[in-house]
Design a protein around this motif. Sequence first.
Motif, PDB file in Angstrom:
ATOM      1  N   HIS A   1       6.987 -11.895  -4.926  1.00 47.84           N
ATOM      2  CA  HIS A   1       6.196 -13.120  -5.025  1.00 47.84           C
ATOM      3  C   HIS A   1       4.790 -12.841  -5.526  1.00 47.84           C
ATOM      4  CE1 HIS A   1       5.205 -17.222  -4.343  1.00 47.84           C
ATOM      5  NE2 HIS A   1       4.346 -17.004  -3.377  1.00 47.84           N
ATOM      6  N   ARG A   2       4.235 -11.710  -5.143  1.00 55.17           N
ATOM      7  CA  ARG A   2       2.864 -11.363  -5.523  1.00 55.17           C
ATOM      8  C   ARG A   2       2.718 -11.260  -7.046  1.00 55.17           C
ATOM      9  NH1 ARG A   2      -0.501  -7.853  -2.527  1.00 55.17           N
ATOM     10  NH2 ARG A   2       0.816  -8.431  -0.778  1.00 55.17           N
ATOM     11  N   TYR A   3       3.671 -10.609  -7.703  1.00 54.18           N
ATOM     12  CA  TYR A   3       3.628 -10.516  -9.168  1.00 54.18           C
ATOM     13  C   TYR A   3       3.594 -11.924  -9.768  1.00 54.18           C
ATOM     14  CZ  TYR A   3       5.385  -5.659  -8.980  1.00 54.18           C
ATOM     15  OH  TYR A   3       5.565  -4.346  -8.747  1.00 54.18           O
TER      16      TYR A   3
ATOM     17  N   TYR B   1       0.224 -13.662  -9.439  1.00 61.77           N
ATOM     18  CA  TYR B   1      -0.793 -13.269 -10.423  1.00 61.77           C
ATOM     19  C   TYR B   1      -0.514 -13.930 -11.780  1.00 61.77           C
ATOM     20  CZ  TYR B   1      -2.226  -9.524  -7.199  1.00 61.77           C
ATOM     21  OH  TYR B   1      -2.677  -8.823  -6.123  1.00 61.77           O
TER      22      TYR B   1
ATOM     23  N   HIS C   1       0.733 -18.180   0.113  1.00 64.47           N
ATOM     24  CA  HIS C   1       0.553 -17.134   1.124  1.00 64.47           C
ATOM     25  C   HIS C   1       0.115 -15.809   0.507  1.00 64.47           C
ATOM     26  CE1 HIS C   1       3.088 -20.030   3.277  1.00 64.47           C
ATOM     27  NE2 HIS C   1       2.571 -19.530   4.373  1.00 64.47           N
ATOM     28  N   ALA C   2       0.603 -15.527  -0.717  1.00 61.82           N
ATOM     29  CA  ALA C   2       0.197 -14.284  -1.381  1.00 61.82           C
ATOM     30  C   ALA C   2      -1.287 -14.347  -1.708  1.00 61.82           C
ATOM     31  CB  ALA C   2       1.024 -14.072  -2.644  1.00 61.82           C
TER      32      ALA C   2
ATOM     33  N   ARG D   1      -3.529 -16.072  -0.079  1.00 59.60           N
ATOM     34  CA  ARG D   1      -4.231 -15.937   1.197  1.00 59.60           C
ATOM     35  C   ARG D   1      -4.361 -14.467   1.582  1.00 59.60           C
ATOM     36  NH1 ARG D   1      -1.885 -17.401   7.049  1.00 59.60           N
ATOM     37  NH2 ARG D   1      -3.825 -17.711   8.160  1.00 59.60           N
ATOM     38  N   HIS D   2      -3.296 -13.738   1.346  1.00 56.16           N
ATOM     39  CA  HIS D   2      -3.316 -12.320   1.695  1.00 56.16           C
ATOM     40  C   HIS D   2      -4.259 -11.541   0.784  1.00 56.16           C
ATOM     41  CE1 HIS D   2      -1.727  -8.506   3.115  1.00 56.16           C
ATOM     42  NE2 HIS D   2      -1.722  -8.116   1.859  1.00 56.16           N
ATOM     43  N   VAL D   3      -4.196 -11.837  -0.516  1.00 53.56           N
ATOM     44  CA  VAL D   3      -5.028 -11.113  -1.478  1.00 53.56           C
ATOM     45  C   VAL D   3      -6.509 -11.414  -1.229  1.00 53.56           C
ATOM     46  CG1 VAL D   3      -5.605 -10.958  -3.916  1.00 53.56           C
ATOM     47  CG2 VAL D   3      -3.219 -10.977  -3.215  1.00 53.56           C
TER      48      VAL D   3
ATOM     49  N   GLY E   1      -6.507 -11.652   3.701  1.00 49.66           N
ATOM     50  CA  GLY E   1      -5.542 -11.441   4.774  1.00 49.66           C
ATOM     51  C   GLY E   1      -5.203  -9.979   5.008  1.00 49.66           C
ATOM     52  N   ARG E   2      -5.374  -9.155   3.959  1.00 45.57           N
ATOM     53  CA  ARG E   2      -4.997  -7.755   4.118  1.00 45.57           C
ATOM     54  C   ARG E   2      -6.065  -6.944   4.823  1.00 45.57           C
ATOM     55  NH1 ARG E   2      -6.371  -4.307  -0.402  1.00 45.57           N
ATOM     56  NH2 ARG E   2      -4.402  -3.286  -0.028  1.00 45.57           N
ATOM     57  N   LEU E   3      -7.239  -7.546   5.048  1.00 42.64           N
ATOM     58  CA  LEU E   3      -8.336  -6.803   5.683  1.00 42.64           C
ATOM     59  C   LEU E   3      -8.081  -6.618   7.170  1.00 42.64           C
ATOM     60  CD1 LEU E   3     -11.315  -8.678   4.044  1.00 42.64           C
ATOM     61  CD2 LEU E   3     -10.454  -6.430   3.426  1.00 42.64           C
ATOM     62  N   LYS E   4      -8.550  -5.510   7.698  1.00 43.64           N
ATOM     63  CA  LYS E   4      -8.481  -5.287   9.136  1.00 43.64           C
ATOM     64  C   LYS E   4      -9.778  -5.761   9.782  1.00 43.64           C
ATOM     65  CE  LYS E   4      -6.696  -1.624  12.119  1.00 43.64           C
ATOM     66  NZ  LYS E   4      -5.260  -1.771  12.213  1.00 43.64           N
TER      67      LYS E   4
ATOM     68  N   TYR F   1     -13.927 -12.960   3.830  1.00 49.50           N
ATOM     69  CA  TYR F   1     -13.550 -13.748   5.017  1.00 49.50           C
ATOM     70  C   TYR F   1     -13.718 -15.231   4.724  1.00 49.50           C
ATOM     71  CZ  TYR F   1     -13.685 -15.703   9.705  1.00 49.50           C
ATOM     72  OH  TYR F   1     -13.450 -16.474  10.810  1.00 49.50           O
TER      73      TYR F   1
ATOM     74  N   ASN G   1      -3.661 -23.403   2.977  1.00 51.56           N
ATOM     75  CA  ASN G   1      -2.335 -22.843   3.233  1.00 51.56           C
ATOM     76  C   ASN G   1      -1.529 -23.674   4.234  1.00 51.56           C
ATOM     77  OD1 ASN G   1      -0.741 -20.588   5.094  1.00 51.56           O
ATOM     78  ND2 ASN G   1      -0.493 -20.338   2.891  1.00 51.56           N
TER      79      ASN G   1
END
Lengths: 272, 366
Positions: free
Chosen positions: A153-155, A158, A206-207, A209-211, A214-217, A226, A236
């Motif tokens: 889905h990520r590809y 983009y 959702h991808a 949101r993650h990019v 969302g991928r941050l700790k 943020y 979302n």
Amino acid sequence: MTSTATRPGGPGTRPRAAIAARTLRTDRWWVQPVGIAAILLFFIVYSTIRVFMADWYYVEDYHYLTPLYSPCLTDSCVPGSSHFGTPFGEFPFFLPLGIVAFPIVAGFRVTCYYYRKAGYRSLWASPPACGVTEPHQKYTGETRFPLFVMNWHRYFFYLAFVVLLINIYDAILAFRGPDGAFGVGLGSLIILVNIVALAGYTLSCHACRHVMGGRLKHFSRNPVRYRFWTLVSKLNVRHGTFAMVSLFTVLFTDFYIMAVSANWITDLRFIN
Amino acid sequence: MGTEKSQAAGAPATKRQFRIWRGDETGGDLKEYLVEVKEGEVVLDIIHRLQSTEAPDLACRWNCKAGKCGSCSVEINGKPKLACMTRMSTFTEDETISVTPLRTFPIVRDLVTDVSFNYEKARETPAFAPPPGVTPGDYRMQQVDVERSQEFRKCIECFLCQTVCHVIRDHEENKPAFSGPRYFIRAAELDMHPLDARDDRKEYAQAEQGLGYCNITKCCTEVCPEHIKITDNGIIPMKERVVDRKYDPLVWLGNKIFRRGQVPQTSVTSEHSPGAVRTPATGPPGFHSHAGASHDPKAEAQAQAGVNWHREVPKPTAPTLDESGRLPLTELTFDRPAAPSPFGEDVSFPLPPEHLNYAHPEQDKH
């Protein structure tokens, strides 16, 4: 609808409660999957016909190009509809003119987390509704080919973002009259609404949101990302709504442009 | 309408039709009951009324009656719900209400199922890994960093999401390979935790927990009594984190250019690993190994660094059963107070360190 009972787990497993009914739900749980299936199938059939029609996709006077054919990159495109040149030369009749973008947006929708829910439930009955036994004997989910492709889905996100930019460019071009000066017609507004819906759908993904974050700790170390993440998270929540609304706006925009292009109706002009 | 009026006046109870599953592992059936229902009652009240009137031997698990303990999970009219939070006013008066045990788990008796599947999966999930160099008591975090994890801490472990999930509800054979939504949000909670030292929870979630089995049909979110957005905030972000490592072209390019994100290879990583291919534990009987092989030097080195989920830990013991081979129903017939622990009776707290699948970097050096 082959299975009716709770399946025994096979040898070595302890028995579950013996309940013969496939589900004890008393509400009309089949309404939603059937409705969604009808919508999805209608869209699949309509877009397939339109993509291979290779006609009535461009209104030359008002510069309306249907999103299903954008960008049109071959010499087979009608004059004026190729805003980005024609690097591909002539296409044989069986190749759709929108072959560059259409697989991207189709792939984006097929692998979308919302459409996965909608498709698995209504088209594949896996499960048809919560608490209703699915008819399949085996299930491996998205662990193996072909369904692990859903992870791509990520590809598609983009690429679909690039297609969105192209659609925005098309929409800007659609605000011109026959003489090339600024002009607004009903078609321009329909295209604009479609762009808003498409942008909402793409950016609420959702991808995305993650990019965005969302991928941050540690959000505290990335205040700007943020911010973006918070914004996309708000969109979302409505991702499913955007997905369905944009499906209909694409369909309607394409139909309107087809109707104007084929001279079934005339475009209502407000300015120029 | 007339009934509403009379109920508003605080009056008469009505009789309602119930169908309740009665039976055990040898078989059972839905039994019809006509029970009195008063204003403001919930399904659990009706089950208690049945126990005190015509079905004193009806087995049912319950505890807090406030939707916070997660004990009274049953299926009401086919939908997994908490009996204590399902108001009778949500049903019409002529409606027959069916109450059945959770379908996904082995039956014990009547409405009681054996949910130990979930406790086994809980034990397999790697615990919080203490950050190196920070002693307990010195942990400091910013609220903005722990917010996401805190949503998942609302979980009351009612296992409604586990029972509704079609991956194991309809396919018993997937149980060894699939941990279920509750443990995906546990993995997400720890992966998003600002102080958790492990960075391969994504690989673990895919290879060992069976994250790939989930097809996002969102039933877990629909049934969650705590309204945790299990799919949108837990499972999908975890899937996206797996994608980061495996499929994202930009992340791949960035890692190539900046030589960053070199993930230490762990023994759980594997290509598109379907959990189902996992071989059964090869350890000696009575021991439980999460990935087949264990106690290899690499895993031990990891243990020194903080955590080792391949350490052999004793298999959870089953709860004590009475002479008939069943869980004792009440204290009256049992030889000790309160219900038997699902972890077994031979567990003493605090757990001995060698029974944990993590090791504290400072305190466990011996």
